[in-house]
Design a protein around this motif. Structure first.
Motif, PDB file in Angstrom:
ATOM      1  N   SER A 272      58.295  45.618  35.442  1.00  0.00           N
ATOM      2  CA  SER A 272      57.646  46.684  34.692  1.00  0.00           C
ATOM      3  C   SER A 272      56.569  46.139  33.778  1.00  0.00           C
ATOM      4  N   ALA A 273      56.783  44.930  33.239  1.00  0.00           N
ATOM      5  CA  ALA A 273      55.768  44.328  32.383  1.00  0.00           C
ATOM      6  C   ALA A 273      54.507  44.001  33.163  1.00  0.00           C
ATOM      7  N   ALA A 274      54.676  43.605  34.452  1.00  0.00           N
ATOM      8  CA  ALA A 274      53.516  43.236  35.268  1.00  0.00           C
ATOM      9  C   ALA A 274      52.586  44.421  35.459  1.00  0.00           C
ATOM     10  N   VAL A 275      53.167  45.640  35.597  1.00  0.00           N
ATOM     11  CA  VAL A 275      52.333  46.812  35.818  1.00  0.00           C
ATOM     12  C   VAL A 275      51.509  47.123  34.572  1.00  0.00           C
ATOM     13  N   ARG A 276      52.033  46.756  33.390  1.00  0.00           N
ATOM     14  CA  ARG A 276      51.331  47.070  32.146  1.00  0.00           C
ATOM     15  C   ARG A 276      50.290  46.025  31.773  1.00  0.00           C
ATOM     16  N   ARG A 277      50.178  44.986  32.541  1.00  0.00           N
ATOM     17  CA  ARG A 277      49.208  43.949  32.212  1.00  0.00           C
ATOM     18  C   ARG A 277      47.790  44.502  32.285  1.00  0.00           C
ATOM     19  N   PRO A 278      46.888  43.996  31.442  1.00  0.00           N
ATOM     20  CA  PRO A 278      45.489  44.441  31.545  1.00  0.00           C
ATOM     21  C   PRO A 278      44.880  43.989  32.859  1.00  0.00           C
ATOM     22  N   ARG A 279      43.874  44.741  33.285  1.00  0.00           N
ATOM     23  CA  ARG A 279      43.217  44.396  34.540  1.00  0.00           C
ATOM     24  C   ARG A 279      42.516  43.050  34.429  1.00  0.00           C
ATOM     25  N   PRO A 280      42.538  42.275  35.492  1.00  0.00           N
ATOM     26  CA  PRO A 280      41.813  41.002  35.454  1.00  0.00           C
ATOM     27  C   PRO A 280      40.314  41.251  35.430  1.00  0.00           C
ATOM     28  N   PRO A 281      39.543  40.345  34.868  1.00  0.00           N
ATOM     29  CA  PRO A 281      38.087  40.516  34.836  1.00  0.00           C
ATOM     30  C   PRO A 281      37.499  40.507  36.241  1.00  0.00           C
ATOM     31  N   VAL A 282      36.434  41.279  36.417  1.00  0.00           N
ATOM     32  CA  VAL A 282      35.782  41.425  37.720  1.00  0.00           C
ATOM     33  C   VAL A 282      34.333  40.979  37.600  1.00  0.00           C
ATOM     34  N   ALA A 283      33.876  40.181  38.553  1.00  0.00           N
ATOM     35  CA  ALA A 283      32.486  39.723  38.584  1.00  0.00           C
ATOM     36  C   ALA A 283      31.937  39.917  39.991  1.00  0.00           C
ATOM     37  N   VAL A 284      30.605  39.991  40.096  1.00  0.00           N
ATOM     38  CA  VAL A 284      29.930  40.226  41.376  1.00  0.00           C
ATOM     39  C   VAL A 284      29.192  38.952  41.777  1.00  0.00           C
TER      40      VAL A 284
END
Length: 484
Positions: A272-284
């Motif tokens: 359940s904690a994993a689902v609440r983690r912030p999204r990882p940063p995304v780069a192009v």
């Protein structure tokens, strides 16, 4: 091995009556020195159960992923951004023309042969021409078609570059003076509705999250595996390539840096904690390189899942014949203690002895306790530096059993082996179980696993489980299985 219990140290007898017993003890000790084992060792205390998640691999690994935004989803976005109605009037000499058009049906999206996305906006309404008190009215049908090249900007949002528009009007039922109306409406729609659609699509910006939400939800939640296990990918960052247009969707290739683990049993609290983690940063990136996936998968294997296999192996021993009788190993229980794996096994059997020169037979009821450090061998996971203790309800039985301890150790140690193929096979089956994909938001997100190499790298015992490091080489592709 040294004698660890001072109570059994040899010494001069204190009472004459004890001399025969001391002679037997001396014989036992002599046999123990010869075989290299002690009469009694202190069995270490078991560890407490460790419910914390398995530590991730020490280095991140790359996982291939594909994010998709369907043409229907894009069409709905365009439908919300473009005008719903158009109206106008034209004066053509003595003729006065008027028209009203409204959106007629859903906006449709498709790809063209130039790698663009094309949106068709259907309109329907009425047109009329009036002159000298006369009025002619006809139904009108038209469509605005806008095509643009999808592209990610530096912030990761989807933009539609270089849009152009065309207007088509159905002329099949319109002729005579109303043909002038059609030309007027077409020109007006081209200059007004077409240009408006171009400007609105040029300003359209779709956040990357609209693409990545299903993918990142999948990567951030435990993926269920058989036998109460799960794979946790633990994404750290995401690199996106420029989109490609498929017949049914806009497709984004991605390289995901992750810290994966396999847990058995799966820790629900961490899940359940994993689902609440912030999204990882995304780069192009303009040039996305997708190397092979090299994973070090820490697999937390509960001892309960291994006990059945060890029990079956020990059962194959049958009766262990000795010069003093026989023994048979019964029920086995596994536990860990300070980095060692403990094996407790019930023993039964018979001990032949003499009392006042009269042969007697005693029943053996006791427990064999073996412990050693798990190690990787060419054959699999075995125990090194093996110790053994025999605990019995009868001192004579205990001493008699000690005479054949070395044979007992050899017999049991040969069976206390978890074959390499078994662990690697479990890892292979666990990864293959991802093949059908997972449900995310009511939609099936496919996963493809291509295994080139699967080997054991390391093993340790603690917290009532075995932590095994399995090296995976191959490809894991999340989100699309039809394309490489």
């Amino acid at each position: 091995m040294a004698i660890s219990d001072p109570a059994w140290a040899p010494g001069p007898p204190k009472l004459a009556a004890s001399r025969p017993r001391r002679t037997l003890v001396g014989a036992v000790l002599l046999a123990e020195f010869a075989s290299g084992c002690a009469v009694h060792l202190r069995t270490p205390d078991p560890d407490l159960e460790d419910r914390t998640p398995v530590r991730p691999a020490g280095e991140p690994s790359s996982i291939a992923a594909v994010a998709r935004l369907s043409h229907d989803s894009l069409a709905r976005l365009v439908e919300q951004q473009t005008a719903k109605a158009q109206a106008g009037q034209e004066q053509m000499g003595m003729l006065a023309a008027t028209w009203q058009l409204q959106r007629d049906g859903r906006v449709l999206a498709k790809s063209d042969d130039r790698g663009r996305l094309c949106f068709t906006l259907p309109f329907a309404g009425k047109g009329a021409v009036a002159a000298l008190g006369q009025r002619l009215e006809r139904d009108l049908k038209a469509q605005v078609s806008v095509c643009a090249l999808p592209q990610l900007d530096s912030g990761g949002s989807l933009r539609l570059r270089d849009p152009d528009a065309r207007v088509l009007i159905d002329r099949s039922t319109i002729g005579g003076p109303l043909a002038m109306l059609v030309d007027a409406v077409a020109n007006k729609l081209q200059s007004v509705a077409g240009q408006e659609a171009v400007e609105r699509l040029r300003a359209l910006s779709v956040p990357t999250g609209d693409f990545l939400t299903p993918l990142l939800e999948t990567l951030s939640q435990p993926l269920v595996l058989p036998k109460d296990a799960c794979l946790k990918l633990r994404p750290l960052s995401v690199w996106l390539a420029q989109p490609a247009v498929d017949p049914t969707a806009l497709r984004l290739g991605a390289a995901v840096q992750a810290m994966p683990t396999v847990e058995q049993p799966c820790s629900r609290e961490a899940a359940s904690a994993a689902v609440r983690r912030p999204r990882p940063p995304v780069a192009v990136t303009e040039n996305l390189e997708q190397p092979k996936t090299f994973l070090l998968l820490p697999m937390g294997l509960s001892l309960d899942s291994l006990a059945g296999q060890v029990q079956a192996s020990v059962d194959q021993l049958g009766k262990i014949e000795t010069a003093q009788g026989w023994m048979q190993v019964g029920k086995v229980k596994l536990s860990t203690s300070r980095g060692a794996l403990l094996v407790r096994a019930q023993i039964t059997g018979e001990l032949r002895d003499k009392l006042l020169f009269i042969p007697i037979t005693r029943q053996v009821q006791g427990e064999v306790v073996l412990w050693g450090v798990p190690e990787l061998t060419a054959a699999g996971i075995g125990l090194a530096n093996l110790n053994l203790d025999v605990q019995s309800d009868d001192t004579l039985v205990d001493l008699g059993a000690a005479l054949r301890r070395s044979a007992l150790v050899t017999a049991i140690q040969s069976k206390l082996l978890i074959p390499r193929a078994t662990i690697e096979g479990e890892a292979r089956k666990a990864l293959a179980n991802l093949g059908p994909g997972v449900d995310v938001g009511g939609e099936k997100l496919p996963i493809r696993v291509e295994t080139e190499q699967l080997t054991l790298e390391q093993v340790a015992a603690s917290g009532q489980r075995l932590d095994v490091i399995v090296k995976f080489v191959g490809h894991i592709i999340v989100g699309d299985t039809a394309r490489r």
